[in-house]
Design an enzyme around this catalytic site. Structure first.
Site, mmCIF file in Angstrom:
data_model
loop_
_atom_site.group_PDB
_atom_site.id
_atom_site.type_symbol
_atom_site.label_atom_id
_atom_site.label_comp_id
_atom_site.label_asym_id
_atom_site.label_seq_id
_atom_site.Cartn_x
_atom_site.Cartn_y
_atom_site.Cartn_z
ATOM 1 N N CYS A 101 -29.796 67.658 8.713
ATOM 2 C CA CYS A 101 -28.345 67.504 8.540
ATOM 3 C C CYS A 101 -28.179 66.923 7.147
ATOM 4 O O CYS A 101 -28.420 65.738 6.938
ATOM 5 C CB CYS A 101 -27.742 66.583 9.592
ATOM 6 S SG CYS A 101 -25.971 66.337 9.354
ATOM 7 N N CYS A 104 -25.231 64.033 6.922
ATOM 8 C CA CYS A 104 -25.383 62.735 7.598
ATOM 9 C C CYS A 104 -26.586 62.811 8.541
ATOM 10 O O CYS A 104 -27.709 62.830 8.058
ATOM 11 C CB CYS A 104 -24.103 62.346 8.332
ATOM 12 S SG CYS A 104 -23.433 63.657 9.364
ATOM 13 N N SER A 105 -26.356 62.863 9.833
ATOM 14 C CA SER A 105 -27.484 62.935 10.766
ATOM 15 C C SER A 105 -27.053 63.598 12.070
ATOM 16 O O SER A 105 -27.427 63.139 13.138
ATOM 17 C CB SER A 105 -28.042 61.538 11.026
ATOM 18 O OG SER A 105 -27.024 60.690 11.526
ATOM 19 N N CYS A 106 -26.289 64.676 11.999
ATOM 20 C CA CYS A 106 -25.868 65.387 13.216
ATOM 21 C C CYS A 106 -27.113 65.817 13.996
ATOM 22 O O CYS A 106 -28.059 66.352 13.418
ATOM 23 C CB CYS A 106 -25.018 66.602 12.849
ATOM 24 S SG CYS A 106 -23.461 66.135 12.075
#
Length: 198
Positions: A101, A104-106
């Site tokens: 991602c 961000c950090s999906c």
């Protein structure tokens, strides 16, 4: 005297924030403990591993999983926030999928739990797109030049899960035994699944 926050680790900052919010009555420590316990016991990579193992032994489920990952995972009871739109990417002898991602950090929480620190690291997010073969090698996964590496960028609307290849030599194993071989890293695409004893 002002606290020097630059030297605090993220964990220390989180703990300090939790303490302040608790002192002000904005957070109930029992609720927080319940949330943590839920992520530790009910949400995590073991859910994704069970999905992968079922896909390995049940061709009809595998087909449904590849067609609509979220719906197939929900058949096993794995659904919820961050799991509404899951696309499953199948690895083969010719194609290896890796998930990142970049913004961000999906991450597909109902199947993999919370993302590991390296998944959120800016260096991983930037480098795996530009030089995936090198990054995978740094994780210990060497792929031959004949294998195409596809990098998939998760978004808030779409979360990806890699369906790793079932390792040779596991034909006699049951679903639960197979699930025990599947790791979080394999479902993100930075590792493969190995047969027992390898």
């Amino acid at each position: 005297m002002a606290m020097q926050t630059e030297s605090l680790t993220p964990a220390m900052r989180t703990e300090a924030l939790e303490e302040i919010l608790t002192e002000r009555g904005l957070v109930d420590p029992k609720v927080l403990a319940g949330l943590i316990r839920n992520f530790e016991e009910n949400i995590g990579p073991m859910n994704g591993a069970r999905v992968v193992a079922k896909a390995w032994v049940d061709p009809d489920f595998r087909a449904r999983l590849l067609e609509d990952g979220a719906a197939a995972a929900a058949e096993l009871g794995y659904k919820g926030a961050q799991g509404e739109h899951i696309v499953v990417l199948e690895n083969s002898d010719r194609v290896h999928n890796v998930v990142v991602c970049t913004l961000c950090s999906c991450y597909p929480w109902p199947l993999l739990g919370l993302p590991p620190a390296w998944y959120k690291d800016p260096a991983y997010r930037a480098r795996v797109v530009r030089e995936p073969r090198t990054v995978l090698a740094e994780f210990g996964l060497e792929l031959g030049d004949e294998v195409e590496i596809r990098v998939w960028d998760s978004l808030a609307e779409v979360r990806y899960l890699v369906l790793p290849q079932r390792p040779a030599g596991t034909e006699g194993l049951g679903e639960e035994e197979l699930a025990g071989l599947v790791t979080r890293d394999a479902m993100v695409g930075i590792a493969t699944v190995e047969a027992p004893g390898r």
